[in-house]
Structures are given as structure tokens and as C-alpha cells.
Design an enzyme around this catalytic site. Sequence first.
Site, short mmCIF file in Angstrom:
data_model
loop_
_atom_site.label_atom_id
_atom_site.label_comp_id
_atom_site.label_asym_id
_atom_site.label_seq_id
_atom_site.Cartn_x
_atom_site.Cartn_y
_atom_site.Cartn_z
N ASN A 146 1.95 3.46 11.22
CA ASN A 146 3.34 3.35 10.76
C ASN A 146 4.32 3.15 11.91
O ASN A 146 5.41 2.59 11.71
CB ASN A 146 3.72 4.56 9.91
CG ASN A 146 3.20 4.41 8.48
OD1 ASN A 146 3.00 3.29 8.02
ND2 ASN A 146 2.98 5.52 7.81
N SER A 181 2.73 10.41 5.95
CA SER A 181 2.86 9.10 6.61
C SER A 181 3.42 9.24 8.00
O SER A 181 3.34 8.32 8.80
CB SER A 181 3.83 8.20 5.86
OG SER A 181 3.65 8.28 4.50
N HIS A 208 -4.59 10.53 7.18
CA HIS A 208 -3.66 9.53 6.65
C HIS A 208 -4.46 8.38 6.03
O HIS A 208 -5.11 7.61 6.73
CB HIS A 208 -2.76 9.04 7.80
CG HIS A 208 -1.70 8.08 7.36
ND1 HIS A 208 -1.14 7.14 8.18
CD2 HIS A 208 -1.09 7.91 6.16
CE1 HIS A 208 -0.25 6.45 7.52
NE2 HIS A 208 -0.19 6.90 6.29
N1 3HC Z 1 -9.58 0.09 -7.07
C1 3HC Z 1 -10.65 -0.73 -7.05
N2 3HC Z 1 -10.58 -2.03 -6.70
C2 3HC Z 1 -9.37 -2.51 -6.38
C3 3HC Z 1 -8.19 -1.72 -6.37
C4 3HC Z 1 -8.34 -0.36 -6.75
N3 3HC Z 1 -7.31 0.50 -6.77
N4 3HC Z 1 -7.14 -2.49 -5.99
C5 3HC Z 1 -7.62 -3.70 -5.73
N5 3HC Z 1 -8.98 -3.72 -5.96
C6 3HC Z 1 -9.90 -4.83 -5.74
C7 3HC Z 1 -9.84 -5.89 -6.80
O1 3HC Z 1 -10.73 -5.64 -7.87
C8 3HC Z 1 -10.23 -7.14 -6.04
O2 3HC Z 1 -11.63 -7.22 -5.91
P1 3HC Z 1 -12.39 -8.66 -5.77
O3 3HC Z 1 -11.70 -9.39 -4.65
O4 3HC Z 1 -13.79 -8.30 -5.45
O5 3HC Z 1 -12.17 -9.30 -7.10
C9 3HC Z 1 -9.68 -6.89 -4.63
O6 3HC Z 1 -9.50 -5.46 -4.52
C10 3HC Z 1 -8.38 -7.60 -4.42
O7 3HC Z 1 -7.47 -7.18 -5.44
P2 3HC Z 1 -6.56 -8.17 -6.32
O8 3HC Z 1 -7.30 -9.44 -6.58
O9 3HC Z 1 -6.08 -7.39 -7.50
O10 3HC Z 1 -5.29 -8.43 -5.47
P3 3HC Z 1 -5.14 -8.92 -3.99
O11 3HC Z 1 -6.19 -9.90 -3.59
O12 3HC Z 1 -3.71 -9.26 -3.86
O13 3HC Z 1 -5.42 -7.58 -3.16
C11 3HC Z 1 -4.64 -5.68 -2.06
C12 3HC Z 1 -4.71 -6.42 -3.37
C13 3HC Z 1 -6.04 -5.14 -1.71
C14 3HC Z 1 -3.71 -4.51 -2.30
C15 3HC Z 1 -4.14 -6.65 -0.93
O14 3HC Z 1 -3.01 -7.32 -1.34
C16 3HC Z 1 -3.85 -5.93 0.37
O15 3HC Z 1 -4.74 -5.60 1.13
N6 3HC Z 1 -2.54 -5.70 0.60
C17 3HC Z 1 -2.08 -4.96 1.80
C18 3HC Z 1 -2.27 -3.50 1.54
C19 3HC Z 1 -1.84 -2.68 2.71
O16 3HC Z 1 -1.46 -3.14 3.77
N7 3HC Z 1 -1.91 -1.36 2.50
C20 3HC Z 1 -1.49 -0.39 3.51
C21 3HC Z 1 -0.06 -0.04 3.33
S1 3HC Z 1 0.52 1.09 4.55
C22 3HC Z 1 0.08 2.58 3.93
O17 3HC Z 1 -0.48 2.74 2.88
C23 3HC Z 1 0.46 3.78 4.80
C24 3HC Z 1 1.57 4.57 4.25
O18 3HC Z 1 1.73 5.70 5.06
C25 3HC Z 1 2.88 3.83 4.20
#
Ligand code: 3HC
Length: 295
Positions: free
Chosen positions: A194, A123, A144
Site C-alpha cells: 500500500n 491495510s 495482510h
Molecule cells: N473466487 C473464485 N474465483 C474468482 C473470484 C473469487 N472471489 N474472483 C475472480 N475469480 C476468478 C474467475 O472465476 C476467473 O477465473 P478464470 O479466468 O479461470 O475464468 C478469474 O478469477 C478472473 O475473474 P473474472 O473473469 O471475473 O474477472 P477479471 O479477469 O477481471 O479478474 C480480478 C478479476 C482477479 C479481480 C482482476 O481484475 C484483478 O486481478 N484485479 C486486480 C486486483 C487487485 O489488484 N487486488 C489487490 C487490491 S489491493 C488490496 O486488496 C490491499 C488492500 O489493503 C487495499
Amino acid sequence: MATASEIAAVGVIGAGQMGSGIAQLAAAAGCAVLLLDADPTALSRAVASISASLLRLAAKGQLSQAAYEDSIKRIRCVSTVQDLRDADLVIEAIVENEDVKKKLFVELDKITKSSAILASNTSSISITRLASSTKRPSQVIGMHFFNPPPIMKLIEIIRGADTTDEVFAAVKSFSERLGKSVICSQDYPGFIVNRILMPMINEAFWALYTGVATKEHIDTGMKLGTNHPMGPLQLADFIGLDVCLSVLRVLHSGLGDNKYSPCPLLVQYVDAGRLGKKRGLGVYSYGQKSSSVKP
Ligand code: 3HC
């Protein structure tokens, strides 16, 4: 050195959330995947979560039943670094600790074939410093990924001081083969995403710590006020509070500016073992009893 189309075997080290998501992507793109973890429980959890994730995609018609089965078959769980000797590309997604990662790179350098590219999903840790622990710094690069890797559309590629244009080009087209958009960052603390995201999360902790508002209002404010899918405190729980703290410390020490100094409340949560969703308790509680840490 393997070009993107020659990357047929991919080693992924670390069967946590990131490693299993990366393994899933590489398998779905047709690569033979060696998923390495010393902990057999982590490996079985990873296979179950990859299977569930692929089934979610299949249920939406984004994947056929045959492609689901082929992807699963392409993943082999292994337990030693020696098992990665034939990999064309190795991506490590282990703990965010520079010494531990360096030790791993030393081992990988000895074991993998001379043409293999070694990538880190770090990260924020310097790719140049990780590369300098190997005899092939020109073939070391940062890849990343973002959580959850199967869903997030981005890979941030970080070039170390010695990464060659050929290695960068191979990793860029490999990332596109995984269906991702690519951005390229120079090797400075926190890279691009980040560097910008973590100060925002830290500021949300300061707002909570100093009593500006409740956690719910801070998160709702950022969700509805700026159209983020998650509020910053919920996102911090999702990423892991330990990971957020470790990135902030890298920013603080690497850039030497107090604006990156981690909020005491974040430090206290991590000290108390409130690491976020993965532990059932962070800023929010996920079905576990709350500890005595306030607020
Ligand atoms: N595999 C397959 N599909 C998945 C999945 C997975 N692991 N996780 C979620 N999905 C799909 C769901 O099936 C759903 O599909 P649909 O809309 O077609 O039904 C869709 O993604 C949305 O999922 P949920 O309905 O379960 O939940 P949300 O609508 O709350 O979405 C999320 C979840 C995609 C995680 C959303 O909340 C999001 O984008 N959050 C922000 C994530 C983010 O910012 N990530 C980056 C973090 S920083 C990082 O990682 C860097 C590190 O270095 C710190």
C-alpha cells in the site's frame, strides 16, 4: 504458542469481502473456521459468496465436489467474541479504525487461550500499536490479504516491534498452507504494497481532478500501457474509496510528506458516500444513478 501445523481452529472476525475470503481459504486448507460478525445479514451474505467462490473453483477442476462440501461444513458462523475462545489463530478483518481495532484486541486478549496468535488484516495501521493494547504483544502480527483473497497469490506479513521469530515462522508456514506466497514487511505506514500502490491511485485521482484525461483514458492507459489487470481508478472502486482514503491518511500522517496528501476529489467522493463498487457508485457507476459530484 501454536505452530503452523497445530493451527486447527481459526477465528475470522468481520464477514465482509476480506473476512469471507479469508474464512474460505482457511476452510479449504482444512481448518475449523469460526466466522464472527454481529450482523446476521453479513454472515448469510458471506456464506453465499464463499459457496459461489468455491463453486467457481470447482467448475475449473481446482476443487472436488467432496472438498467443496467439506470446506462449507468447516465454517461455523458465530456472533460473539466469546465463541472464539478455542481458536489457535484469530484474524480480524473489521473496519479500518485504530480505536475500534484496539478495543477488539483488548477483548480478544482476555477471551482467547494464552497460546493463541492474534493477527490483523489491516491495510496500514501499526501492528505495534495494536499489539500494545494486549498483554501478549509477542503473539500479535499483521496478515495482510489482497482482494479477492481466494484469487490473489500474496500475503504480506508484518512483524510488530515485539513479534517473536516463532510467531512469524508459524504464520508464514500457515500462509503457505493457504497456498500463498509471503513477503515480510517491517511495521511502517502502509507496509510494502500500500505504500507503493496508494500514491499511484492518488496520482490517478489528481490526473482526473486536474483534467489531464477522462477516467476511461487514465484507466486504459495504465491497463494497456503497464499491463495492470485493472486501471487505478477502477481498482480504487474495487478496493473501496474509503479504504484508499484511510490508507493515504495513515501514510500522510505517519510519513509526514505532502506527496501522500489525499487528492481533494477522492476526499469529496468519500464525503458524498461514493465509496466504490460496494455502494454501486464510486469513480464509476455500477448500475446506480450518478450523484451531482463532478467530474
Ligand atoms: N473466487 C473464485 N474465483 C474468482 C473470484 C473469487 N472471489 N474472483 C475472480 N475469480 C476468478 C474467475 O472465476 C476467473 O477465473 P478464470 O479466468 O479461470 O475464468 C478469474 O478469477 C478472473 O475473474 P473474472 O473473469 O471475473 O474477472 P477479471 O479477469 O477481471 O479478474 C480480478 C478479476 C482477479 C479481480 C482482476 O481484475 C484483478 O486481478 N484485479 C486486480 C486486483 C487487485 O489488484 N487486488 C489487490 C487490491 S489491493 C488490496 O486488496 C490491499 C488492500 O489493503 C487495499
